[in-house]
Enzyme design. Structure first.
Site, PDB file in Angstrom:
ATOM      1  N   LYS A 252       0.854  -1.193   0.000  1.00  9.45           N
ATOM      2  CA  LYS A 252       0.000   0.000   0.000  1.00  9.45           C
ATOM      3  C   LYS A 252       0.884   1.235   0.000  1.00  9.45           C
ATOM      4  O   LYS A 252       1.755   1.390   0.858  1.00  9.45           O
ATOM      5  CB  LYS A 252      -0.903  -0.007   1.241  1.00  9.45           C
ATOM      6  CG  LYS A 252      -1.664   1.296   1.473  1.00  9.45           C
ATOM      7  CD  LYS A 252      -2.343   1.304   2.841  1.00  9.45           C
ATOM      8  CE  LYS A 252      -2.899   2.688   3.186  1.00  9.45           C
ATOM      9  NZ  LYS A 252      -3.465   2.748   4.547  1.00  9.45           N
ATOM     10  N   ASP A 257      -2.426  10.679   3.555  1.00 10.08           N
ATOM     11  CA  ASP A 257      -3.819  10.314   3.789  1.00 10.08           C
ATOM     12  C   ASP A 257      -4.491  11.345   4.673  1.00 10.08           C
ATOM     13  O   ASP A 257      -4.279  11.367   5.887  1.00 10.08           O
ATOM     14  CB  ASP A 257      -3.896   8.927   4.433  1.00 10.08           C
ATOM     15  CG  ASP A 257      -5.339   8.501   4.693  1.00 10.08           C
ATOM     16  OD1 ASP A 257      -6.240   9.070   4.048  1.00 10.08           O
ATOM     17  OD2 ASP A 257      -5.543   7.599   5.515  1.00 10.08           O
ATOM     18  N   LYS A 264      -9.588  13.160   8.771  1.00  7.31           N
ATOM     19  CA  LYS A 264      -8.893  12.876  10.022  1.00  7.31           C
ATOM     20  C   LYS A 264      -8.739  14.170  10.827  1.00  7.31           C
ATOM     21  O   LYS A 264      -8.585  15.249  10.248  1.00  7.31           O
ATOM     22  CB  LYS A 264      -7.488  12.313   9.742  1.00  7.31           C
ATOM     23  CG  LYS A 264      -7.440  10.956   9.093  1.00  7.31           C
ATOM     24  CD  LYS A 264      -5.987  10.557   8.842  1.00  7.31           C
ATOM     25  CE  LYS A 264      -5.870   9.222   8.112  1.00  7.31           C
ATOM     26  NZ  LYS A 264      -6.262   8.089   8.961  1.00  7.31           N
ATOM     27  N   ASP A 275       1.906   6.601   5.491  1.00 10.07           N
ATOM     28  CA  ASP A 275       0.883   5.642   5.076  1.00 10.07           C
ATOM     29  C   ASP A 275       1.289   4.892   3.802  1.00 10.07           C
ATOM     30  O   ASP A 275       0.515   4.091   3.287  1.00 10.07           O
ATOM     31  CB  ASP A 275      -0.457   6.367   4.861  1.00 10.07           C
ATOM     32  CG  ASP A 275      -1.659   5.490   5.169  1.00 10.07           C
ATOM     33  OD1 ASP A 275      -1.483   4.471   5.870  1.00 10.07           O
ATOM     34  OD2 ASP A 275      -2.773   5.809   4.721  1.00 10.07           O
ATOM     35  N   ASP A 334     -11.921   7.217   4.577  1.00  6.09           N
ATOM     36  CA  ASP A 334     -10.651   7.000   5.282  1.00  6.09           C
ATOM     37  C   ASP A 334     -10.283   5.520   5.334  1.00  6.09           C
ATOM     38  O   ASP A 334      -9.239   5.152   5.854  1.00  6.09           O
ATOM     39  CB  ASP A 334     -10.728   7.580   6.701  1.00  6.09           C
ATOM     40  CG  ASP A 334      -9.359   7.746   7.336  1.00  6.09           C
ATOM     41  OD1 ASP A 334      -8.367   7.851   6.591  1.00  6.09           O
ATOM     42  OD2 ASP A 334      -9.281   7.769   8.581  1.00  6.09           O
ATOM     43  N   ARG A 338      -7.477  -0.145   1.503  1.00  6.78           N
ATOM     44  CA  ARG A 338      -8.022  -1.400   0.985  1.00  6.78           C
ATOM     45  C   ARG A 338      -8.590  -1.214  -0.424  1.00  6.78           C
ATOM     46  O   ARG A 338      -8.608  -2.152  -1.216  1.00  6.78           O
ATOM     47  CB  ARG A 338      -9.071  -1.939   1.961  1.00  6.78           C
ATOM     48  CG  ARG A 338     -10.299  -1.085   2.116  1.00  6.78           C
ATOM     49  CD  ARG A 338     -11.056  -1.371   3.399  1.00  6.78           C
ATOM     50  NE  ARG A 338     -10.344  -0.885   4.569  1.00  6.78           N
ATOM     51  CZ  ARG A 338     -10.799  -0.993   5.819  1.00  6.78           C
ATOM     52  NH1 ARG A 338     -11.973  -1.577   6.049  1.00  6.78           N
ATOM     53  NH2 ARG A 338     -10.099  -0.536   6.824  1.00  6.78           N
TER      54      ARG A 338
END
Length: 486
Positions: A252, A257, A264, A275, A334, A338
């Site tokens: 990933k 992010d 966030k 991230d 968020d 995935r």
């Protein structure tokens, strides 16, 4: 930094710093020899319990007048019966962190005379990766790599392997530590191209147009809110027999992010340059695997995006069509990693791999479950997961398997699409995230490693400054070694 090996006696070394190792249950042979040379100082400090030999304890002794060095670092190795690769790695790294706190022209490591090659490799790797910290943008660095390090008892082969591993970990740490206006999808791809060129690796980079052509709708949705276009980097190492299926490493790579519209808070966003640690880890691993010339085929795939907020950002309630054709209901922007991996895992299947490992800073839930030092393992194939567990056990990197019961998969079923990108609530969030990923790997043996905790240290450790740790590079290299001997 120059790194060399020697077989000279400890009394023959002339330089700035000598590093010797001691155990909780006794001095190592080099420490014993040095103790005799400096009038029993180490023994007296042990008797007064100023030196205990406990793991990662470093004690500085000023060398007596007329001695050929200025300072002596005595580093604890723990109990001799507990010595393993992780202990060797940490001990050398701890000493290297101490070395790098001052400007040192020449240092020598005499940890023990009788370590096998695998322990020496890990120690050399630990020292090589620990001398650089996260202060890469400071005018005045807090860490300064020594000009030269000499390793007693290291053969040329062991030295080469240890340095290769250390350099790969350093690459991963550097990429993760660099800020998001420095490392973003395009610049990460450029760094990967340099790695490929310098290590005889084949590289393929998919830009936004290619990703669109390949119908990577899930990954592209995450990238939509950013002015930085996404990339998919595919790096191939062909060290095994022609035609043998490769080991696929998937990472990933969310280079920043914000959380998207599921924004966030500031405190949660500060470290989100990290991230992309999964992508940095698989790039570091394939660099090491190539440098070590392991006889195995490996492909590393890095899905690279920024998750930002704009008028074109993807939204809660959107339905995405992934490359596999499965549709995804977005209930949290968020939960973006995935969505990126859904398409990258599908691309990995095109490589017809013997097995897949994906690494991701995927969930805070995994940190809640296992803490900051342990990665979570989730799999569709227990035997494959066991191989990864054994590799991690060998290197000493902490990983723990979490259950993948079918009812967790029921939580990611959507009423209006094939799947949704979050489970039904907070509980078991690391597992429901893995069950989502499982939807995109068909029947290929696969293990997901959630590295959200151990990939980035909020506070310094004795053997690693705060920031990126390079966690899991050593385990992936060990895993590749094991595949090469199957």
């Amino acid at each position: 930094m120059k790194v060399t090996g020697t077989e000279h006696k400890i009394s023959d070394f002339s330089g700035d710093v000598l590093v010797v190792g001691i155990y909780e249950d006794g001095l190592s042979p080099p420490a014993d020899q040095l103790d005799n040379l400096i009038g029993g100082s180490i023994t007296r400090l042990r008797e007064s319990e100023d030196i205990t030999g406990k793991p990662n304890e470093v004690t500085t002794i000023l060398a007596p007048s007329g001695f050929a060095v200025t300072r002596i670092y005595v580093v604890g190795l723990g109990k001799k019966e507990d010595l393993n690769q992780q202990r060797a790695y940490e001990a050398a790294a701890t000493a290297a962190v101490a070395l790098s706190a001052k400007k040192v022209a020449k240092a020598a490591f005499y940890l023990d005379d009788f370590w096998p090659s695998e322990l020496m490799e890990q120690a050399i790797a630990g020292a090589a990766s620990a001398v650089n910290g996260q202060d890469i943008y400071r005018k005045e660095k807090k860490q300064n790599p020594p000009g030269e390090i000499i390793w007693n008892g290291a053969t040329a082969d062991v030295l080469e392997k240890g340095i290769a591993l250390g350099n790969a970990i350093s690459l991963t740490r550097s990429l993760v530590n660099r800020c998001a206006n420095d490392i973003y999808p395009a610049t990460f791809a450029e760094e990967a191209a340099v790695v490929a060129e310098n290590n005889d690796l084949n590289i393929e980079v998919w830009d936004k147009a290619k990703l669109t052509e390949e119908n990577c709708g899930s990954l592209l949705a995450v990238a939509r809110g950013s002015v930085k276009d996404p990339r998919l980097v595919i790096v191939r190492y062909n060290g095994g027999k022609k035609g043998d299926p490769p080991l696929a490493l998937v990472g990933k790579g969310v280079t920043f992010d914000s959380g998207g519209y599921s924004l966030k808070p500031s405190d949660g966003m500060i470290t989100m340059k990290a991230d992309m640690a999964g992508a940095a880890t698989v790039l570091g691993a394939i660099k090491a695997i190539s440098s070590l010339k392991l006889p195995v085929n490996v492909v590393a795939l890095c899905g690279l995006v920024e998750n930002m907020v704009s008028g074109d950002s993807y939204k809660l309630g959107d339905i995405l069509t992934s490359r596999s054709g499965k549709t995804i209901e977005v209930l949290n922007t968020d939960a973006e990693g995935r969505l990126v991996l859904a398409d990258v895992l599908n691309v990995a299947l095109d490589e017809k791999p013997m097995a897949i490992v994906d690494l991701a800073t995927l969930t805070g839930a995994c940190v809640v479950a296992l803490g900051t030092d342990t990665a979570g393992l989730m799999t569709n194939e227990p035997d494959w997961c066991h191989e990864i567990e054994q590799a991690a056990l060998t290197t000493g990197e902490k990983m723990w398997q979490l259950p993948m019961y079918p009812e967790f998969g029921d939580q990611v079923k959507s009423q209006i699409a094939d799947v949704k990108n979050v489970g039904d609530g907070r509980w078991g969030g690391a597992i429901t995230a893995a069950k989502f990923l499982e939807e995109f790997i068909d029947d290929t043996p696969w293990t997901h490693i959630d590295i959200a905790g151990p990939s980035f240290a909020e506070k310094p450790k004795p053997y690693c400054g705060g920031g990126a740790t390079g966690f899991a590079v050593r385990t992936l290299v060990e895993l590749a070694r094991r595949q090469a001997t199957r």
